[in-house]
Design a protein around this motif. Sequence first.
Motif, PDB file in Angstrom:
ATOM      1  N   ILE A 182      -9.212   3.181 -12.467  1.00  0.00           N
ATOM      2  CA  ILE A 182      -8.233   2.122 -12.712  1.00  0.00           C
ATOM      3  C   ILE A 182      -7.499   1.873 -11.400  1.00  0.00           C
ATOM      4  O   ILE A 182      -6.948   2.805 -10.799  1.00  0.00           O
ATOM      5  CB  ILE A 182      -7.224   2.508 -13.806  1.00  0.00           C
ATOM      6  CG1 ILE A 182      -7.923   2.717 -15.138  1.00  0.00           C
ATOM      7  CG2 ILE A 182      -6.141   1.418 -13.930  1.00  0.00           C
ATOM      8  CD1 ILE A 182      -8.517   1.471 -15.748  1.00  0.00           C
ATOM      9  N   SER A 183      -7.522   0.610 -10.940  1.00  0.00           N
ATOM     10  CA  SER A 183      -6.863   0.235  -9.686  1.00  0.00           C
ATOM     11  C   SER A 183      -5.760  -0.770  -9.987  1.00  0.00           C
ATOM     12  O   SER A 183      -5.986  -1.752 -10.683  1.00  0.00           O
ATOM     13  CB  SER A 183      -7.871  -0.377  -8.715  1.00  0.00           C
ATOM     14  OG  SER A 183      -8.950   0.506  -8.472  1.00  0.00           O
ATOM     15  N   GLU A 184      -4.572  -0.506  -9.452  1.00  0.00           N
ATOM     16  CA  GLU A 184      -3.426  -1.383  -9.698  1.00  0.00           C
ATOM     17  C   GLU A 184      -2.724  -1.678  -8.385  1.00  0.00           C
ATOM     18  O   GLU A 184      -2.436  -0.765  -7.603  1.00  0.00           O
ATOM     19  CB  GLU A 184      -2.469  -0.748 -10.693  1.00  0.00           C
ATOM     20  CG  GLU A 184      -1.440  -1.703 -11.233  1.00  0.00           C
ATOM     21  CD  GLU A 184      -0.821  -1.226 -12.545  1.00  0.00           C
ATOM     22  OE1 GLU A 184      -0.057  -2.011 -13.150  1.00  0.00           O
ATOM     23  OE2 GLU A 184      -1.107  -0.089 -12.971  1.00  0.00           O
ATOM     24  N   ARG A 185      -2.486  -2.977  -8.135  1.00  0.00           N
ATOM     25  CA  ARG A 185      -1.867  -3.389  -6.882  1.00  0.00           C
ATOM     26  C   ARG A 185      -0.354  -3.164  -6.949  1.00  0.00           C
ATOM     27  O   ARG A 185       0.321  -3.579  -7.900  1.00  0.00           O
ATOM     28  CB  ARG A 185      -2.153  -4.872  -6.608  1.00  0.00           C
ATOM     29  CG  ARG A 185      -1.776  -5.323  -5.208  1.00  0.00           C
ATOM     30  CD  ARG A 185      -1.881  -6.832  -5.106  1.00  0.00           C
ATOM     31  NE  ARG A 185      -3.242  -7.309  -5.273  1.00  0.00           N
ATOM     32  CZ  ARG A 185      -4.104  -7.460  -4.269  1.00  0.00           C
ATOM     33  NH1 ARG A 185      -3.749  -7.136  -3.051  1.00  0.00           N
ATOM     34  NH2 ARG A 185      -5.312  -7.927  -4.505  1.00  0.00           N
ATOM     35  N   ASP A 186       0.180  -2.488  -5.932  1.00  0.00           N
ATOM     36  CA  ASP A 186       1.618  -2.282  -5.787  1.00  0.00           C
ATOM     37  C   ASP A 186       2.030  -2.933  -4.469  1.00  0.00           C
ATOM     38  O   ASP A 186       1.972  -2.311  -3.416  1.00  0.00           O
ATOM     39  CB  ASP A 186       1.944  -0.784  -5.786  1.00  0.00           C
ATOM     40  CG  ASP A 186       3.444  -0.515  -5.720  1.00  0.00           C
ATOM     41  OD1 ASP A 186       4.225  -1.488  -5.792  1.00  0.00           O
ATOM     42  OD2 ASP A 186       3.834   0.655  -5.575  1.00  0.00           O
ATOM     43  N   GLY A 187       2.417  -4.219  -4.544  1.00  0.00           N
ATOM     44  CA  GLY A 187       2.658  -4.969  -3.316  1.00  0.00           C
ATOM     45  C   GLY A 187       1.321  -5.226  -2.628  1.00  0.00           C
ATOM     46  O   GLY A 187       0.412  -5.809  -3.203  1.00  0.00           O
ATOM     47  N   LYS A 188       1.175  -4.743  -1.385  1.00  0.00           N
ATOM     48  CA  LYS A 188      -0.086  -4.879  -0.663  1.00  0.00           C
ATOM     49  C   LYS A 188      -0.947  -3.629  -0.764  1.00  0.00           C
ATOM     50  O   LYS A 188      -2.034  -3.571  -0.196  1.00  0.00           O
ATOM     51  CB  LYS A 188       0.194  -5.197   0.809  1.00  0.00           C
ATOM     52  CG  LYS A 188       0.837  -6.557   1.036  1.00  0.00           C
ATOM     53  CD  LYS A 188       0.995  -6.845   2.517  1.00  0.00           C
ATOM     54  CE  LYS A 188       1.583  -8.225   2.739  1.00  0.00           C
ATOM     55  NZ  LYS A 188       1.731  -8.541   4.187  1.00  0.00           N
TER      56      LYS A 188
ATOM     57  N   VAL B 198      -6.365 -10.516  -7.932  1.00  0.00           N
ATOM     58  CA  VAL B 198      -6.460  -9.517  -9.001  1.00  0.00           C
ATOM     59  C   VAL B 198      -5.408  -8.454  -8.743  1.00  0.00           C
ATOM     60  O   VAL B 198      -5.260  -7.950  -7.634  1.00  0.00           O
ATOM     61  CB  VAL B 198      -7.869  -8.875  -9.020  1.00  0.00           C
ATOM     62  CG1 VAL B 198      -7.931  -7.748 -10.048  1.00  0.00           C
ATOM     63  CG2 VAL B 198      -8.931  -9.920  -9.315  1.00  0.00           C
ATOM     64  N   THR B 199      -4.642  -8.118  -9.760  1.00  0.00           N
ATOM     65  CA  THR B 199      -3.594  -7.109  -9.597  1.00  0.00           C
ATOM     66  C   THR B 199      -3.916  -5.802 -10.314  1.00  0.00           C
ATOM     67  O   THR B 199      -3.279  -4.787 -10.065  1.00  0.00           O
ATOM     68  CB  THR B 199      -2.248  -7.652 -10.112  1.00  0.00           C
ATOM     69  OG1 THR B 199      -2.402  -8.075 -11.475  1.00  0.00           O
ATOM     70  CG2 THR B 199      -1.782  -8.820  -9.260  1.00  0.00           C
ATOM     71  N   LYS B 200      -4.909  -5.853 -11.208  1.00  0.00           N
ATOM     72  CA  LYS B 200      -5.317  -4.631 -11.899  1.00  0.00           C
ATOM     73  C   LYS B 200      -6.785  -4.766 -12.302  1.00  0.00           C
ATOM     74  O   LYS B 200      -7.209  -5.821 -12.764  1.00  0.00           O
ATOM     75  CB  LYS B 200      -4.449  -4.368 -13.133  1.00  0.00           C
ATOM     76  CG  LYS B 200      -4.679  -3.014 -13.794  1.00  0.00           C
ATOM     77  CD  LYS B 200      -3.715  -2.786 -14.955  1.00  0.00           C
ATOM     78  CE  LYS B 200      -3.905  -1.404 -15.583  1.00  0.00           C
ATOM     79  NZ  LYS B 200      -2.977  -1.161 -16.715  1.00  0.00           N
ATOM     80  N   SER B 201      -7.540  -3.698 -12.089  1.00  0.00           N
ATOM     81  CA  SER B 201      -8.963  -3.742 -12.429  1.00  0.00           C
ATOM     82  C   SER B 201      -9.440  -2.360 -12.861  1.00  0.00           C
ATOM     83  O   SER B 201      -8.797  -1.349 -12.609  1.00  0.00           O
ATOM     84  CB  SER B 201      -9.791  -4.233 -11.236  1.00  0.00           C
ATOM     85  OG  SER B 201      -9.647  -3.355 -10.130  1.00  0.00           O
TER      86      SER B 201
END
Length: 290
Positions: free
Chosen positions: A124-130, A87-90
Amino acid sequence: MLKLKWVLGAVAALAVTVNLGRAADDVYDLRGPAPVKGQTFVNKGTLKIKDADTTMKVAGQTVNLTINLVVTSEEESKVLAVDGRNVTKSQTKIIKERADVTANVGGSDMTHTEPTALEKETVISERDGKVWKHSLVDTKPNEKQKKELDSRNGIENDDDLYPAEKVKVGHTWKVDAAALTKMLGNSFSDVKGKLDQKFVKVEKVDGEECAVVESTGKLTAKMKDDGEPTIDVEMELKVTTYKSLKTGVNVKEKFDGKISLEGVQKMDDIKVDIKMSGPISGDSTTSLKK
């Protein structure tokens, strides 16, 4: 006689087919399917530390007390974007997140309930790399909320805890406890130790077939306070996970064991030396919202 031979041959062929079918059914993918955009997970959990012997030193004074802690949480997380199995954004609505603390000092009980700064907020959570970056919906976080956001993760997969290949009931394996780092959240670092894991059986939970996995082990870590790893943590745990074979969701989980921690924690900008040890337990449920 020929007919009898044919019947026996047919029975033998059927037996082979049945056995092959059973052999195929006897291996299971414990990782489960990849997450899908739009899925919404509802998670409820409780963590308890009971009758923990605690020593606190502040401003030259030492206080000995017994602490009972109950942390309850309930949240609803929606998958907004995926990349492969990640998941990259939740988006997470934090319905409930609070701690009930009872401290016994000199035979007298003092009770305090403390909601977190993020209770009732939507993140809102968004993955930036690790690395995960977080923001609040429709509002800017205050300083306390910023610190709590920094300690969160988004929706993480738990592939590192399970075999990549299909396995049979009874299969055992070991994993590095560091695989738990992303499950523990950004408030922990330097996670070390080993977990012994076993696929003990298949069991139905609310009509859903689940792989029952038992994990035992001892781990150490650093817990962050105000962004700095100032508290040494040691845990000895036994965890039982009921993982849906259809969805890969941990529909039920329970654990118990021992915890000890020692270090420095800030309380209202005052540094407190704290040492605590006692039994720890907890449980959680996760379901896919329909």
